[in-house]
Scaffold this active site. Sequence first.
Site, PDB file in Angstrom:
ATOM      1  N   CYS A   1      -1.444   7.664  -3.037  1.00  6.66           N
ATOM      2  CA  CYS A   1      -1.398   6.831  -1.831  1.00  6.66           C
ATOM      3  C   CYS A   1      -2.065   7.465  -0.616  1.00  6.66           C
ATOM      4  CB  CYS A   1       0.056   6.491  -1.500  1.00  6.66           C
ATOM      5  SG  CYS A   1       0.880   5.474  -2.742  1.00  6.66           S
TER       6      CYS A   1
ATOM      7  N   ARG B   1      -8.002   8.573   4.401  1.00  2.95           N
ATOM      8  CA  ARG B   1      -8.979   7.531   4.035  1.00  2.95           C
ATOM      9  C   ARG B   1      -9.689   7.007   5.273  1.00  2.95           C
ATOM     10  NH1 ARG B   1      -8.761   2.280   4.805  1.00  2.95           N
ATOM     11  NH2 ARG B   1      -6.570   2.425   5.397  1.00  2.95           N
ATOM     12  N   ARG B   2      -8.922   6.669   6.287  1.00  2.00           N
ATOM     13  CA  ARG B   2      -9.533   6.166   7.521  1.00  2.00           C
ATOM     14  C   ARG B   2     -10.360   7.244   8.206  1.00  2.00           C
ATOM     15  NH1 ARG B   2      -3.913   3.193   9.041  1.00  2.00           N
ATOM     16  NH2 ARG B   2      -4.370   1.139   8.139  1.00  2.00           N
TER      17      ARG B   2
ATOM     18  N   LYS C   1       0.820  -1.213   0.000  1.00  4.67           N
ATOM     19  CA  LYS C   1       0.000   0.000   0.000  1.00  4.67           C
ATOM     20  C   LYS C   1       0.855   1.265   0.000  1.00  4.67           C
ATOM     21  CE  LYS C   1      -0.624   0.512   5.010  1.00  4.67           C
ATOM     22  NZ  LYS C   1      -1.608   0.665   6.099  1.00  4.67           N
ATOM     23  N   ASP C   2       2.151   1.158   0.386  1.00  2.00           N
ATOM     24  CA  ASP C   2       3.026   2.323   0.401  1.00  2.00           C
ATOM     25  C   ASP C   2       3.609   2.652  -0.966  1.00  2.00           C
ATOM     26  OD1 ASP C   2       2.690   2.662   3.133  1.00  2.00           O
ATOM     27  OD2 ASP C   2       4.465   1.488   3.660  1.00  2.00           O
TER      28      ASP C   2
END
Length: 335
Positions: free
Chosen positions: A249, A138-139, A90-91
């Site tokens: 990202c 996102r979170r 994901k990074d």
Amino acid sequence: MTGAETSLRTLRVGTRTSALALRQTDLVIDLLCAAQPGLAVEVVRVVTRGDRTQASGVPLPEIGAKGLFTAELEQGLRAGSIDLAVHSLKDLPTEEPAGVTIGAVCLREDPRDALVSRGGATLASLPSGASVGTSSVRRAAQLLAARPDLRVVPVRGNVDTRVRKVRDGELDATVLALAGLRRLGLDGDVGEVLPLELMLPAPGQGALAVQCRTDERLALDALAAIDDAGARAAVSAERAFLRDVGGGCSAPVGAYAEVVRPGIVRLRIVVLSPDGCDVVREEGQGEPVEIGRALAARALAAGAGRVLAAARGDQRPAGALSGVRIAVTRPREQG
């Protein structure tokens, strides 16, 4: 290690220095050694820009550069100081850098996010105004979409640091990837594994990526032995969506794909405004890259471009030129 004459009996594997990064590197090395018994491995620890800024507490979106946790490792590959680089997938930016490729996608753990809290509190049971730490827009956006009464607090630091902030009472809760918590043996602090209907993960979350040089045939062959075709298909769909929607990202974008049969995945995506008020959701099934691109097009048609532009601080709708003065040069007779 470069050139066809070089033996793969010793590999220099580059990794970040956090406990999670080292644990993930050990897992990859175990896979490589199982596939090629007798392989000798040297672990090379690399400090990235993202690591150097941890103590500053500055939220990642404000730093803004791509490859915060990956660029130095990729430079090491190109320079020949390491042979492989292990990353949390994901990074990795979706644009593959020149001279470097992802030779293996492997060891995808449960991709869901988890709420770490005191006393086993769930998201529903947290009191109004509770502080929830996360550096991920996102979170934060998905938390606020479900619980707009919560107080989302920017927080940086490694996984164990964030868990400790909850244990010590600095935060009521934090949200972290379940995969990292499990790999570090910290999943006992999880109050709730957040369902996909509430919190879609970052594209590629839970999977490990191993990079090598594009011209290093021996390294490519070694990594092919540990590549997980199912995990690669799923993350290919997620990353194709992220690339085409133009999120990056650190954008408020979630995606999760699962293989339904060989060559076909089911993909779910979400794009949100940072406050969780504007939400675009899409779902579809197909060949990984094709369905990723198709859902990106559908999301943009449904307003995702406007939502992401606002999240970046650009108040002009994506593609709109209203109010912009444009000079177009041409011969006088064509005026």
